[in-house]
Write an enzyme that holds these catalytic residues in place. Structure first.
Site, PDB file in Angstrom:
ATOM      1  N   SER A 168       0.841  -1.206   0.000  1.00  0.00           N
ATOM      2  CA  SER A 168       0.000   0.000   0.000  1.00  0.00           C
ATOM      3  C   SER A 168       0.873   1.251   0.000  1.00  0.00           C
ATOM      4  O   SER A 168       1.559   1.543   0.984  1.00  0.00           O
ATOM      5  CB  SER A 168      -0.885  -0.036   1.257  1.00  0.00           C
ATOM      6  OG  SER A 168      -1.428   1.225   1.490  1.00  0.00           O
ATOM      7  N   HIS A 192      -1.073  -1.326  -4.233  1.00  0.00           N
ATOM      8  CA  HIS A 192      -2.357  -0.938  -3.641  1.00  0.00           C
ATOM      9  C   HIS A 192      -2.407   0.580  -3.479  1.00  0.00           C
ATOM     10  O   HIS A 192      -1.556   1.175  -2.812  1.00  0.00           O
ATOM     11  CB  HIS A 192      -2.505  -1.619  -2.277  1.00  0.00           C
ATOM     12  CG  HIS A 192      -3.836  -1.485  -1.640  1.00  0.00           C
ATOM     13  ND1 HIS A 192      -4.944  -2.201  -2.018  1.00  0.00           N
ATOM     14  CD2 HIS A 192      -4.231  -0.681  -0.618  1.00  0.00           C
ATOM     15  CE1 HIS A 192      -5.963  -1.856  -1.253  1.00  0.00           C
ATOM     16  NE2 HIS A 192      -5.565  -0.944  -0.390  1.00  0.00           N
ATOM     17  N   ASP A 225      -4.413   3.642  -2.172  1.00  0.00           N
ATOM     18  CA  ASP A 225      -5.498   4.044  -1.257  1.00  0.00           C
ATOM     19  C   ASP A 225      -5.970   5.463  -1.532  1.00  0.00           C
ATOM     20  O   ASP A 225      -5.306   6.431  -1.177  1.00  0.00           O
ATOM     21  CB  ASP A 225      -4.981   3.973   0.194  1.00  0.00           C
ATOM     22  CG  ASP A 225      -4.933   2.548   0.701  1.00  0.00           C
ATOM     23  OD1 ASP A 225      -3.928   2.180   1.343  1.00  0.00           O
ATOM     24  OD2 ASP A 225      -5.902   1.816   0.460  1.00  0.00           O
ATOM     25  N   MET A 235      -8.426   8.335  -0.642  1.00  0.00           N
ATOM     26  CA  MET A 235      -9.263   8.731   0.502  1.00  0.00           C
ATOM     27  C   MET A 235      -9.728  10.181   0.304  1.00  0.00           C
ATOM     28  O   MET A 235      -8.938  11.034  -0.094  1.00  0.00           O
ATOM     29  CB  MET A 235      -8.462   8.641   1.799  1.00  0.00           C
ATOM     30  CG  MET A 235      -7.941   7.228   2.088  1.00  0.00           C
ATOM     31  SD  MET A 235      -7.053   7.189   3.666  1.00  0.00           S
ATOM     32  CE  MET A 235      -6.356   5.540   3.610  1.00  0.00           C
ATOM     33  N   HIS A 257      -8.074   1.233  -4.320  1.00  0.00           N
ATOM     34  CA  HIS A 257      -9.039   1.072  -3.225  1.00  0.00           C
ATOM     35  C   HIS A 257      -9.719   2.424  -2.996  1.00  0.00           C
ATOM     36  O   HIS A 257      -9.103   3.353  -2.457  1.00  0.00           O
ATOM     37  CB  HIS A 257      -8.269   0.599  -1.977  1.00  0.00           C
ATOM     38  CG  HIS A 257      -9.110   0.453  -0.766  1.00  0.00           C
ATOM     39  ND1 HIS A 257      -8.556   0.226   0.485  1.00  0.00           N
ATOM     40  CD2 HIS A 257     -10.442   0.499  -0.573  1.00  0.00           C
ATOM     41  CE1 HIS A 257      -9.517   0.138   1.384  1.00  0.00           C
ATOM     42  NE2 HIS A 257     -10.673   0.298   0.778  1.00  0.00           N
ATOM     43  N   MET A 284     -11.797   4.742  -1.108  1.00  0.00           N
ATOM     44  CA  MET A 284     -12.437   5.067   0.163  1.00  0.00           C
ATOM     45  C   MET A 284     -13.019   6.469   0.024  1.00  0.00           C
ATOM     46  O   MET A 284     -12.506   7.450   0.592  1.00  0.00           O
ATOM     47  CB  MET A 284     -11.420   5.000   1.314  1.00  0.00           C
ATOM     48  CG  MET A 284     -11.034   3.569   1.657  1.00  0.00           C
ATOM     49  SD  MET A 284      -9.494   3.470   2.572  1.00  0.00           S
ATOM     50  CE  MET A 284      -8.324   3.502   1.205  1.00  0.00           C
ATOM     51  N   MET A 333     -11.870  -5.612   5.086  1.00  0.00           N
ATOM     52  CA  MET A 333     -11.003  -4.692   5.836  1.00  0.00           C
ATOM     53  C   MET A 333     -10.727  -5.256   7.216  1.00  0.00           C
ATOM     54  O   MET A 333     -11.669  -5.686   7.914  1.00  0.00           O
ATOM     55  CB  MET A 333     -11.663  -3.310   5.978  1.00  0.00           C
ATOM     56  CG  MET A 333     -11.740  -2.500   4.694  1.00  0.00           C
ATOM     57  SD  MET A 333     -10.134  -2.235   3.925  1.00  0.00           S
ATOM     58  CE  MET A 333      -9.373  -1.116   5.110  1.00  0.00           C
ATOM     59  N   ASP A 389      -6.990  -6.355   4.165  1.00  0.00           N
ATOM     60  CA  ASP A 389      -6.277  -5.075   4.112  1.00  0.00           C
ATOM     61  C   ASP A 389      -6.323  -4.404   5.490  1.00  0.00           C
ATOM     62  O   ASP A 389      -7.388  -4.041   5.979  1.00  0.00           O
ATOM     63  CB  ASP A 389      -6.963  -4.177   3.066  1.00  0.00           C
ATOM     64  CG  ASP A 389      -6.331  -2.814   2.923  1.00  0.00           C
ATOM     65  OD1 ASP A 389      -6.933  -1.969   2.216  1.00  0.00           O
ATOM     66  OD2 ASP A 389      -5.270  -2.581   3.515  1.00  0.00           O
TER      67      ASP A 389
HETATM   68  C1  DX5 Z   1      -6.360   1.762   5.307  1.00  0.00           C
HETATM   69  C2  DX5 Z   1      -5.885   1.330   3.931  1.00  0.00           C
HETATM   70  C3  DX5 Z   1      -4.854   0.235   4.000  1.00  0.00           C
HETATM   71  C4  DX5 Z   1      -3.577   0.629   4.764  1.00  0.00           C
HETATM   72  C5  DX5 Z   1      -2.711  -0.579   4.967  1.00  0.00           C
HETATM   73  O1  DX5 Z   1      -7.494   2.563   5.184  1.00  0.00           O
HETATM   74  O2  DX5 Z   1      -6.967   0.873   3.136  1.00  0.00           O
HETATM   75  O3  DX5 Z   1      -4.526  -0.181   2.674  1.00  0.00           O
HETATM   76  O4  DX5 Z   1      -2.892   1.628   4.038  1.00  0.00           O
HETATM   77  O5  DX5 Z   1      -1.587  -0.208   5.754  1.00  0.00           O
HETATM   78  P1  DX5 Z   1      -1.088  -1.208   6.907  1.00  0.00           P
HETATM   79  O6  DX5 Z   1      -0.703  -2.499   6.205  1.00  0.00           O
HETATM   80  O7  DX5 Z   1       0.097  -0.524   7.522  1.00  0.00           O
HETATM   81  O8  DX5 Z   1      -2.238  -1.408   7.851  1.00  0.00           O
HETATM   82 ZN    ZN Z   2      -6.443  -0.081   1.279  1.00  0.00          ZN
END
Ligand code: DX5
Ligand code: ZN
Length: 228
Positions: free
Chosen positions: A21, A46, A48, A50, A79, A81, A150, A188
Site C-alpha cells: 500500500s 495498492h 489508497d 481517501m 481502493h 475510500m 477490511m 487489508d
Molecule cells: C487503510 C488502507 C490500508 C492501509 C494498509 O485505510 O486501506 O490499505 O494503508 O496499511 P497497513 O498495512 O500498515 O495497515
Molecule cells: Zn487499502
C-alpha cells in the site's frame, strides 16, 4: 499488465499475492519506492484513495495514479475510500487503474456498479468495513474479480489487525470455492508476518501491506515473510 493466472477458477493455481500500500511509502521518493517494491517481488500496487469524507483522511487522486501508471507495469489495485464513487469511476479507470474496489457502504446497487466498472474495461471489487456485516448475495461473486475484507477501520496505515473480521474471510472463501468463482479474496489492514498466516489460513489469497513493507529495512525479505 499480464494478470494471466492471477484471476483463475483453479484454486490450485492461486498463489498468495502481495499488494503493498503506497500511502505507507516515503512521499518524497515515490518513484524510487515503486521501483524498489517492484524489484522486491510485489505482485500488485495498492493505491489508497481517501476523500476526507468517507474516511477521516485525504490522500491521492487520479493525477497521482496517472503518474504511477507511467512509472510501473505492476497491477494497480485502486481502493476507493470515497463517498459517491460512481461519479469518479471513469476518472480512476482512465488514470490507469487495473482494478477499482468500492466500499459497499458507499453504493446502493453492487451489481450495477460492478457492471459499470467492467464496462470501463477494468476489474471490479467490493470491500466491507470491519463493522459491516456480510450480507451480500453470494451470486454476486460470479461477477466479482475481488472481494476485500477490511481488517482495520479505513483511513490510516499502521493500525492494529482486527482478527474479528476473519469469519467474513472464511465465509467468502467458502462461497468462492463452492461456486468455482475466479474472485480473488483480499484482506487489508495490519497485515504483517504475525497476522498474515491467520489471514491466509482463513482463505485470503491477496494481502495488502503498507507498514509491513514500506517501514521494513529490506522490502524483499518483508514481502517473502508475508507470503509465508
Ligand atoms: C487503510 C488502507 C490500508 C492501509 C494498509 O485505510 O486501506 O490499505 O494503508 O496499511 P497497513 O498495512 O500498515 O495497515
Ligand atoms: Zn487499502
Amino acid at each position: 499488465m499480464n494478470t494471466a493466472g492471477q484471476f483463475t477458477t483453479d484454486p490450485t493455481a492461486r498463489r498468495v499475492l502481495i499488494s503493498p500500500s503506497i500511502i505507507a511509502a516515503d512521499y518524497c521518493r515515490i518513484g524510487e519506492e515503486i521501483e524498489a517494491v517492484e524489484k522486491a517481488g510485489a505482485d500488485w500496487l495498492h493505491l489508497d484513495v481517501m476523500d476526507g469524507h468517507f474516511v477521516p483522511n485525504l490522500t491521492i487522486g487520479p493525477g497521482f495514479i496517472k503518474a504511477v501508471r507511467a512509472k510501473t507495469n505492476l497491477f494497480l489495485d485502486t481502493h476507493l475510500m470515497i463517498s459517491n464513487p460512481i461519479e469518479y469511476l471513469k476518472l480512476y479507470a482512465d488514470a490507469g487503474s487495473d482494478m477499482l474496489v468500492v466500499h459497499v457502504e458507499t453504493i446502493d446497487n453492487p451489481k450495477t456498479v460492478i457492471q459499470h466498472i467492467h464496462d470501463l474495461g477494468v476489474k471490479a471489487g467490493l470491500v466491507l468495513n470491519p463493522e459491516t456485516p456480510f450480507s451480500l448475495d453470494p451470486g454476486i461473486f460470479a461477477e466479482l474479480d475481488l472481494f476485500l475484507v477490511m481488517s482495520v477501520h479505513p483511513g490510516f496505515y499502521g493500525q492494529k489487525f482486527m482478527p474479528e473480521v476473519l469469519p467474513k474471510v472464511e465465509k467468502a472463501r467458502k462461497i468462492i470455492d463452492e461456486g468455482g468463482y475466479h474472485t480473488r479474496l483480499q484482506i487489508d489492514g495490519g497485515i504483517a508476518p504475525d497476522t498474515a498466516p491467520r489471514a491466509i489460513a482463513a482463505g485470503a489469497d491477496v494481502l495488502v501491506a503498507g507498514s509491513a513493507v514500506f517501514k521494513a529495512d529490506n522490502y524483499a525479505t518483508a514481502i517473502t515473510a508475508l507470503r509465508g
